[in-house]
Write a protein that holds these residues in place. Structure first.
Motif, short mmCIF file in Angstrom:
data_model
loop_
_atom_site.label_atom_id
_atom_site.label_comp_id
_atom_site.label_asym_id
_atom_site.label_seq_id
_atom_site.Cartn_x
_atom_site.Cartn_y
_atom_site.Cartn_z
N VAL A 88 0.84 -1.19 0.00
CA VAL A 88 0.00 0.00 0.00
C VAL A 88 0.88 1.25 0.00
O VAL A 88 1.87 1.33 0.75
CB VAL A 88 -0.94 0.01 1.22
CG1 VAL A 88 -1.75 1.30 1.27
CG2 VAL A 88 -1.88 -1.20 1.15
N SER A 89 0.54 2.19 -0.85
CA SER A 89 1.31 3.43 -0.96
C SER A 89 1.42 4.12 0.39
O SER A 89 0.46 4.21 1.15
CB SER A 89 0.63 4.36 -1.97
OG SER A 89 1.30 5.60 -2.06
N GLY A 90 2.62 4.61 0.68
CA GLY A 90 2.86 5.31 1.94
C GLY A 90 3.44 4.44 3.02
O GLY A 90 3.93 4.95 4.03
N SER A 91 3.40 3.11 2.85
CA SER A 91 4.04 2.22 3.81
C SER A 91 5.40 1.79 3.27
O SER A 91 5.76 2.10 2.14
CB SER A 91 3.15 1.01 4.11
OG SER A 91 2.97 0.21 2.96
N SER A 92 6.16 1.06 4.07
CA SER A 92 7.56 0.78 3.75
C SER A 92 7.73 -0.38 2.76
O SER A 92 7.59 -1.55 3.13
CB SER A 92 8.33 0.47 5.04
OG SER A 92 9.66 0.08 4.74
N THR A 93 8.06 -0.03 1.52
CA THR A 93 8.39 -1.05 0.54
C THR A 93 9.69 -1.74 0.92
O THR A 93 9.87 -2.95 0.69
CB THR A 93 8.50 -0.43 -0.86
OG1 THR A 93 7.25 0.17 -1.21
CG2 THR A 93 8.85 -1.48 -1.91
N ALA A 94 10.62 -0.99 1.52
CA ALA A 94 11.91 -1.57 1.94
C ALA A 94 11.69 -2.71 2.94
O ALA A 94 12.35 -3.75 2.87
CB ALA A 94 12.79 -0.49 2.55
N LEU A 95 10.75 -2.53 3.86
CA LEU A 95 10.46 -3.59 4.82
C LEU A 95 9.81 -4.78 4.13
O LEU A 95 10.16 -5.94 4.41
CB LEU A 95 9.57 -3.08 5.94
CG LEU A 95 9.14 -4.12 6.99
CD1 LEU A 95 10.34 -4.79 7.61
CD2 LEU A 95 8.26 -3.47 8.06
N ALA A 96 8.86 -4.52 3.23
CA ALA A 96 8.21 -5.62 2.50
C ALA A 96 9.24 -6.44 1.72
O ALA A 96 9.15 -7.67 1.66
CB ALA A 96 7.16 -5.07 1.56
N ARG A 97 10.24 -5.77 1.16
CA ARG A 97 11.29 -6.47 0.42
C ARG A 97 12.22 -7.25 1.34
O ARG A 97 12.88 -8.20 0.91
CB ARG A 97 12.11 -5.46 -0.38
CG ARG A 97 11.38 -4.85 -1.58
CD ARG A 97 12.20 -3.74 -2.19
NE ARG A 97 11.54 -3.19 -3.37
CZ ARG A 97 11.87 -2.02 -3.92
NH1 ARG A 97 12.85 -1.28 -3.40
NH2 ARG A 97 11.23 -1.59 -5.00
N ALA A 98 12.29 -6.84 2.61
CA ALA A 98 13.22 -7.46 3.55
C ALA A 98 12.59 -8.58 4.36
O ALA A 98 13.25 -9.16 5.22
CB ALA A 98 13.80 -6.40 4.48
N VAL A 99 11.31 -8.86 4.12
CA VAL A 99 10.65 -9.97 4.82
C VAL A 99 10.48 -11.12 3.82
O VAL A 99 9.70 -11.02 2.87
CB VAL A 99 9.28 -9.55 5.40
CG1 VAL A 99 8.60 -10.75 6.07
CG2 VAL A 99 9.45 -8.41 6.39
N SER A 100 11.23 -12.18 4.03
CA SER A 100 11.13 -13.33 3.13
C SER A 100 9.88 -14.15 3.46
O SER A 100 9.45 -14.21 4.61
CB SER A 100 12.38 -14.20 3.24
OG SER A 100 12.51 -14.72 4.55
N VAL A 101 9.30 -14.76 2.43
CA VAL A 101 8.05 -15.50 2.57
C VAL A 101 8.17 -16.84 1.85
O VAL A 101 8.69 -16.90 0.73
CB VAL A 101 6.85 -14.74 1.98
CG1 VAL A 101 5.55 -15.47 2.29
CG2 VAL A 101 6.80 -13.32 2.49
N VAL A 102 7.70 -17.90 2.47
CA VAL A 102 7.48 -19.16 1.80
C VAL A 102 6.04 -19.57 2.05
O VAL A 102 5.53 -19.39 3.17
CB VAL A 102 8.48 -20.24 2.26
CG1 VAL A 102 8.35 -20.52 3.75
CG2 VAL A 102 8.31 -21.54 1.47
N ALA A 103 5.36 -20.07 1.04
CA ALA A 103 3.95 -20.47 1.16
C ALA A 103 3.75 -21.83 0.50
O ALA A 103 4.36 -22.11 -0.54
CB ALA A 103 3.03 -19.43 0.52
N TRP A 104 2.90 -22.66 1.10
CA TRP A 104 2.66 -23.98 0.54
C TRP A 104 1.24 -24.43 0.90
O TRP A 104 0.70 -24.02 1.93
CB TRP A 104 3.69 -24.99 1.05
CG TRP A 104 3.63 -25.28 2.52
CD1 TRP A 104 3.04 -26.34 3.14
CD2 TRP A 104 4.20 -24.48 3.59
NE1 TRP A 104 3.20 -26.27 4.51
CE2 TRP A 104 3.90 -25.14 4.81
CE3 TRP A 104 4.90 -23.29 3.62
CZ2 TRP A 104 4.30 -24.62 6.05
CZ3 TRP A 104 5.29 -22.78 4.85
CH2 TRP A 104 5.00 -23.44 6.04
N PRO A 105 0.60 -25.26 0.04
CA PRO A 105 -0.77 -25.70 0.33
C PRO A 105 -0.81 -26.71 1.47
O PRO A 105 0.08 -27.56 1.59
CB PRO A 105 -1.22 -26.34 -1.00
CG PRO A 105 0.05 -26.67 -1.73
CD PRO A 105 1.09 -25.70 -1.27
#
Length: 297
Positions: A88-105
Protein backbone atom coordinates in the motif's frame (compact mmCIF):
# COMPACT_ATOMS: atom_id res chain seq x y z
CA UNK A 1 -56.64 -49.57 -57.53
CA UNK A 2 -53.15 -48.90 -58.75
CA UNK A 3 -50.34 -47.74 -56.41
CA UNK A 4 -50.09 -44.41 -58.22
CA UNK A 5 -53.81 -43.71 -57.76
CA UNK A 6 -53.66 -44.56 -54.04
CA UNK A 7 -50.80 -42.08 -53.51
CA UNK A 8 -52.68 -39.33 -55.35
CA UNK A 9 -55.83 -39.84 -53.24
CA UNK A 10 -53.80 -39.74 -50.00
CA UNK A 11 -52.17 -36.46 -50.99
CA UNK A 12 -55.53 -34.87 -51.87
CA UNK A 13 -57.00 -36.03 -48.56
CA UNK A 14 -54.13 -34.49 -46.54
CA UNK A 15 -54.48 -31.23 -48.42
CA UNK A 16 -58.18 -31.16 -47.64
CA UNK A 17 -57.48 -31.57 -43.90
CA UNK A 18 -55.01 -28.67 -43.83
CA UNK A 19 -57.16 -26.33 -45.91
CA UNK A 20 -60.16 -27.23 -43.83
CA UNK A 21 -58.42 -26.24 -40.60
CA UNK A 22 -58.01 -29.70 -39.11
CA UNK A 23 -56.50 -29.24 -35.66
CA UNK A 24 -54.77 -32.61 -35.94
CA UNK A 25 -53.05 -31.62 -39.18
CA UNK A 26 -52.09 -28.21 -37.79
CA UNK A 27 -50.63 -29.78 -34.66
CA UNK A 28 -48.64 -32.22 -36.76
CA UNK A 29 -47.36 -29.39 -38.94
CA UNK A 30 -46.27 -27.15 -36.04
CA UNK A 31 -44.79 -29.93 -33.91
CA UNK A 32 -42.46 -31.03 -36.66
CA UNK A 33 -41.56 -27.48 -37.59
CA UNK A 34 -40.26 -26.15 -34.22
CA UNK A 35 -37.66 -27.14 -31.56
CA UNK A 36 -36.93 -25.81 -28.07
CA UNK A 37 -33.52 -25.21 -26.31
CA UNK A 38 -32.23 -23.73 -23.01
CA UNK A 39 -28.83 -22.40 -21.74
CA UNK A 40 -27.66 -22.44 -18.12
CA UNK A 41 -25.45 -19.42 -17.30
CA UNK A 42 -23.08 -19.64 -14.29
CA UNK A 43 -21.17 -16.95 -12.44
CA UNK A 44 -17.66 -16.42 -11.14
CA UNK A 45 -16.81 -15.24 -7.64
CA UNK A 46 -13.95 -15.13 -5.15
CA UNK A 47 -13.45 -14.62 -1.42
CA UNK A 48 -10.37 -14.47 0.77
CA UNK A 49 -9.89 -14.95 4.51
CA UNK A 50 -7.09 -15.17 7.05
CA UNK A 51 -5.12 -12.06 6.19
CA UNK A 52 -6.51 -10.05 9.11
CA UNK A 53 -4.70 -12.44 11.48
CA UNK A 54 -1.32 -11.81 9.87
CA UNK A 55 -0.58 -8.40 11.40
CA UNK A 56 2.67 -8.85 13.35
CA UNK A 57 5.41 -6.83 15.02
CA UNK A 58 8.78 -8.54 14.62
CA UNK A 59 11.29 -8.18 17.42
CA UNK A 60 14.12 -10.05 19.09
CA UNK A 61 11.51 -12.36 20.61
CA UNK A 62 9.20 -12.58 17.54
CA UNK A 63 11.43 -13.70 14.70
CA UNK A 64 8.92 -15.22 12.30
CA UNK A 65 5.18 -15.48 11.63
CA UNK A 66 3.29 -18.53 10.30
CA UNK A 67 -0.35 -18.02 9.32
CA UNK A 68 -2.88 -19.62 6.91
CA UNK A 69 -4.68 -17.89 4.03
CA UNK A 70 -7.90 -19.39 2.64
CA UNK A 71 -8.81 -18.93 -1.04
CA UNK A 72 -12.44 -19.64 -1.98
CA UNK A 73 -14.22 -20.00 -5.33
CA UNK A 74 -17.56 -18.48 -4.36
CA UNK A 75 -18.99 -18.75 -7.88
CA UNK A 76 -21.03 -21.48 -9.54
CA UNK A 77 -18.36 -22.42 -12.10
CA UNK A 78 -15.15 -24.37 -11.57
CA UNK A 79 -12.13 -22.13 -12.05
CA UNK A 80 -8.55 -21.27 -11.19
CA UNK A 81 -7.69 -19.02 -8.25
CA UNK A 82 -4.65 -16.76 -8.63
CA UNK A 83 -3.12 -14.22 -6.28
CA UNK A 84 -0.85 -11.19 -6.38
CA UNK A 85 0.62 -9.07 -3.58
CA UNK A 86 0.98 -5.31 -3.40
CA UNK A 87 2.39 -2.79 -0.94
CA UNK A 88 0.00 0.00 0.00
CA UNK A 89 1.31 3.43 -0.96
CA UNK A 90 2.86 5.31 1.94
CA UNK A 91 4.04 2.22 3.81
CA UNK A 92 7.56 0.78 3.75
CA UNK A 93 8.39 -1.05 0.54
CA UNK A 94 11.91 -1.57 1.94
CA UNK A 95 10.46 -3.59 4.82
CA UNK A 96 8.21 -5.62 2.50
CA UNK A 97 11.29 -6.47 0.42
CA UNK A 98 13.22 -7.46 3.55
CA UNK A 99 10.65 -9.97 4.82
CA UNK A 100 11.13 -13.33 3.13
CA UNK A 101 8.05 -15.50 2.57
CA UNK A 102 7.48 -19.16 1.80
CA UNK A 103 3.95 -20.47 1.16
CA UNK A 104 2.66 -23.98 0.54
CA UNK A 105 -0.77 -25.70 0.33
CA UNK A 106 -2.03 -27.53 3.43
CA UNK A 107 -5.06 -29.64 4.26
CA UNK A 108 -6.64 -27.03 6.52
CA UNK A 109 -5.97 -24.04 8.73
CA UNK A 110 -5.05 -26.23 11.72
CA UNK A 111 -2.24 -27.75 9.63
CA UNK A 112 -0.47 -24.37 9.51
CA UNK A 113 1.55 -23.83 12.69
CA UNK A 114 4.99 -22.51 13.59
CA UNK A 115 6.26 -26.10 13.81
CA UNK A 116 4.80 -27.19 10.45
CA UNK A 117 7.46 -28.13 7.90
CA UNK A 118 7.34 -26.54 4.46
CA UNK A 119 5.43 -28.90 2.18
CA UNK A 120 5.43 -29.71 -1.53
CA UNK A 121 4.20 -27.18 -4.06
CA UNK A 122 5.74 -24.27 -2.18
CA UNK A 123 6.50 -20.85 -3.62
CA UNK A 124 8.86 -18.27 -2.12
CA UNK A 125 9.69 -14.60 -2.42
CA UNK A 126 9.11 -11.50 -0.32
CA UNK A 127 5.99 -9.54 0.60
CA UNK A 128 6.96 -7.08 -2.13
CA UNK A 129 7.02 -9.82 -4.77
CA UNK A 130 5.49 -13.24 -4.12
CA UNK A 131 4.59 -15.74 -6.88
CA UNK A 132 0.90 -16.58 -7.28
CA UNK A 133 -0.73 -19.10 -4.95
CA UNK A 134 -2.38 -20.71 -7.98
CA UNK A 135 -5.09 -23.29 -7.21
CA UNK A 136 -7.77 -25.04 -9.28
CA UNK A 137 -11.08 -24.97 -7.41
CA UNK A 138 -14.50 -26.50 -7.98
CA UNK A 139 -17.51 -24.23 -7.57
CA UNK A 140 -17.84 -23.35 -3.88
CA UNK A 141 -14.55 -25.03 -2.93
CA UNK A 142 -11.68 -23.56 -0.86
CA UNK A 143 -7.95 -24.09 -0.55
CA UNK A 144 -5.67 -23.20 2.37
CA UNK A 145 -2.09 -21.98 1.94
CA UNK A 146 0.31 -21.77 4.87
CA UNK A 147 2.56 -18.69 4.84
CA UNK A 148 5.76 -18.23 6.82
CA UNK A 149 7.28 -14.75 7.02
CA UNK A 150 10.78 -14.05 8.33
CA UNK A 151 12.51 -10.66 8.39
CA UNK A 152 16.09 -10.65 7.12
CA UNK A 153 18.96 -8.77 8.74
CA UNK A 154 18.40 -5.93 6.24
CA UNK A 155 14.89 -5.21 7.59
CA UNK A 156 14.75 -1.55 8.65
CA UNK A 157 14.03 -0.86 12.31
CA UNK A 158 10.94 0.99 13.51
CA UNK A 159 9.15 0.49 10.18
CA UNK A 160 5.65 -0.51 9.04
CA UNK A 161 4.49 -2.00 5.78
CA UNK A 162 0.87 -2.51 4.74
CA UNK A 163 0.55 -5.49 2.38
CA UNK A 164 -2.49 -6.56 0.35
CA UNK A 165 -3.11 -10.07 -0.98
CA UNK A 166 -5.31 -9.83 -4.10
CA UNK A 167 -7.39 -12.79 -5.38
CA UNK A 168 -9.26 -13.52 -8.63
CA UNK A 169 -10.97 -16.68 -9.90
CA UNK A 170 -11.00 -17.36 -13.66
CA UNK A 171 -13.32 -19.79 -15.47
CA UNK A 172 -12.59 -19.92 -19.18
CA UNK A 173 -12.85 -16.34 -20.44
CA UNK A 174 -14.78 -15.22 -17.35
CA UNK A 175 -12.94 -13.59 -14.43
CA UNK A 176 -14.30 -12.63 -11.04
CA UNK A 177 -13.75 -9.23 -9.55
CA UNK A 178 -10.58 -8.74 -7.49
CA UNK A 179 -10.96 -9.24 -3.73
CA UNK A 180 -8.22 -8.08 -1.36
CA UNK A 181 -7.18 -8.77 2.21
CA UNK A 182 -4.62 -6.61 3.99
CA UNK A 183 -2.32 -6.81 7.00
CA UNK A 184 0.52 -4.86 8.64
CA UNK A 185 4.08 -5.94 9.35
CA UNK A 186 6.09 -3.89 11.84
CA UNK A 187 9.62 -3.91 13.18
CA UNK A 188 10.64 -2.76 16.62
CA UNK A 189 13.32 -0.18 17.37
CA UNK A 190 16.85 -0.77 16.15
CA UNK A 191 19.13 -3.24 17.90
CA UNK A 192 21.00 -2.10 20.95
CA UNK A 193 24.57 -0.87 20.64
CA UNK A 194 27.49 -3.13 21.41
CA UNK A 195 29.74 -2.25 24.32
CA UNK A 196 33.30 -2.16 22.99
CA UNK A 197 36.61 -2.09 24.87
CA UNK A 198 40.00 -1.37 23.21
CA UNK A 199 43.14 -3.38 23.92
CA UNK A 200 45.99 -1.34 22.42
CA UNK A 201 45.07 -2.16 18.83
CA UNK A 202 45.79 -5.86 19.35
CA UNK A 203 42.13 -6.81 19.75
CA UNK A 204 38.80 -5.42 20.88
CA UNK A 205 36.29 -6.89 23.25
CA UNK A 206 32.63 -6.43 22.30
CA UNK A 207 29.72 -7.30 24.57
CA UNK A 208 25.98 -7.39 24.00
CA UNK A 209 23.29 -6.26 26.45
CA UNK A 210 22.07 -8.82 28.94
CA UNK A 211 18.55 -10.08 28.38
CA UNK A 212 15.89 -12.39 29.75
CA UNK A 213 16.95 -15.19 27.39
CA UNK A 214 18.33 -18.40 28.90
CA UNK A 215 22.01 -18.08 29.79
CA UNK A 216 22.88 -21.05 27.59
CA UNK A 217 21.65 -19.24 24.43
CA UNK A 218 24.35 -19.19 21.76
CA UNK A 219 25.41 -16.01 19.95
CA UNK A 220 27.67 -15.24 17.00
CA UNK A 221 29.35 -12.08 15.68
CA UNK A 222 28.89 -11.31 11.98
CA UNK A 223 30.32 -8.82 9.49
CA UNK A 224 29.85 -8.02 5.81
CA UNK A 225 27.21 -6.22 3.72
CA UNK A 226 24.47 -8.63 4.79
CA UNK A 227 25.97 -9.43 8.19
CA UNK A 228 26.44 -12.97 6.91
CA UNK A 229 30.14 -13.69 7.62
CA UNK A 230 30.78 -15.05 11.09
CA UNK A 231 33.92 -13.87 12.88
CA UNK A 232 35.45 -15.05 16.13
CA UNK A 233 34.10 -17.90 18.21
CA UNK A 234 30.46 -18.41 19.09
CA UNK A 235 29.71 -17.63 22.71
CA UNK A 236 26.96 -18.12 25.25
CA UNK A 237 25.39 -15.52 27.50
CA UNK A 238 27.37 -16.94 30.42
CA UNK A 239 30.42 -15.25 28.89
CA UNK A 240 28.54 -12.42 27.17
CA UNK A 241 31.30 -11.01 24.97
CA UNK A 242 33.51 -11.63 21.94
CA UNK A 243 37.15 -10.81 21.38
CA UNK A 244 38.11 -9.82 17.84
CA UNK A 245 41.63 -9.47 16.45
CA UNK A 246 42.30 -7.61 13.18
CA UNK A 247 43.20 -10.79 11.28
CA UNK A 248 39.77 -12.27 12.13
CA UNK A 249 38.08 -9.79 9.80
CA UNK A 250 38.28 -11.35 6.29
CA UNK A 251 40.02 -9.26 3.64
CA UNK A 252 36.97 -9.87 1.44
CA UNK A 253 34.99 -7.78 3.92
CA UNK A 254 37.52 -5.03 4.62
CA UNK A 255 41.24 -4.41 4.97
CA UNK A 256 40.88 -0.98 6.53
CA UNK A 257 38.24 1.42 7.75
CA UNK A 258 35.01 0.95 9.67
CA UNK A 259 33.31 -2.45 9.88
CA UNK A 260 29.90 -3.09 11.48
CA UNK A 261 29.80 -6.05 13.86
CA UNK A 262 26.34 -7.59 14.30
CA UNK A 263 25.54 -10.07 17.06
CA UNK A 264 22.83 -12.64 16.26
CA UNK A 265 21.29 -15.56 18.10
CA UNK A 266 22.31 -18.98 16.76
CA UNK A 267 19.96 -21.91 16.37
CA UNK A 268 20.56 -25.41 17.77
CA UNK A 269 22.68 -26.27 14.73
CA UNK A 270 24.90 -23.22 15.21
CA UNK A 271 23.41 -21.31 12.28
CA UNK A 272 22.47 -17.63 12.54
CA UNK A 273 18.83 -16.72 13.03
CA UNK A 274 17.29 -13.42 11.96
CA UNK A 275 17.30 -12.15 15.57
CA UNK A 276 19.80 -9.31 15.98
CA UNK A 277 20.57 -8.45 19.60
CA UNK A 278 23.18 -5.70 19.14
CA UNK A 279 25.46 -4.06 16.60
CA UNK A 280 28.24 -1.51 16.49
CA UNK A 281 31.32 -0.40 14.53
CA UNK A 282 35.01 -1.26 14.86
CA UNK A 283 37.82 0.14 12.71
CA UNK A 284 40.72 -1.62 11.02
CA UNK A 285 43.90 0.41 10.65
CA UNK A 286 47.68 0.07 10.46
CA UNK A 287 50.14 0.90 13.22
CA UNK A 288 53.92 0.42 13.56
CA UNK A 289 53.75 -3.30 14.17
CA UNK A 290 51.15 -3.99 11.47
CA UNK A 291 47.40 -4.46 11.31
CA UNK A 292 45.35 -3.15 14.22
CA UNK A 293 41.76 -2.80 15.36
CA UNK A 294 39.96 -0.32 17.60
CA UNK A 295 36.43 0.44 18.76
CA UNK A 296 34.21 2.89 16.91
CA UNK A 297 34.10 4.21 13.38
Amino acid sequence: MSRRLRALLAGLLALAFVVGGSSAAWALWTATGTTASSVTIGKTGASLSGTSDMTTTFSSSVTSMTKPITLTNSGSLAGTATTTVSVVSGSSTALARAVSVVAWPVAGTTACTASTSVGSGSVSGTWASLPSLTTKLAAGASAVWCTRSTPTSSAPASSTTNVNVNLTVTAGTWTSGVVSGGFYLNTSASAAALTCTDHSGTYVEVAWPTSSRPKDTWYGAFVGPDASTMVGQKEQDYYGRFTLAPDQIPASVATSGAVTVTVKILDSAGNPTSTVVASGPVTLFTQNDGKAIRCGA
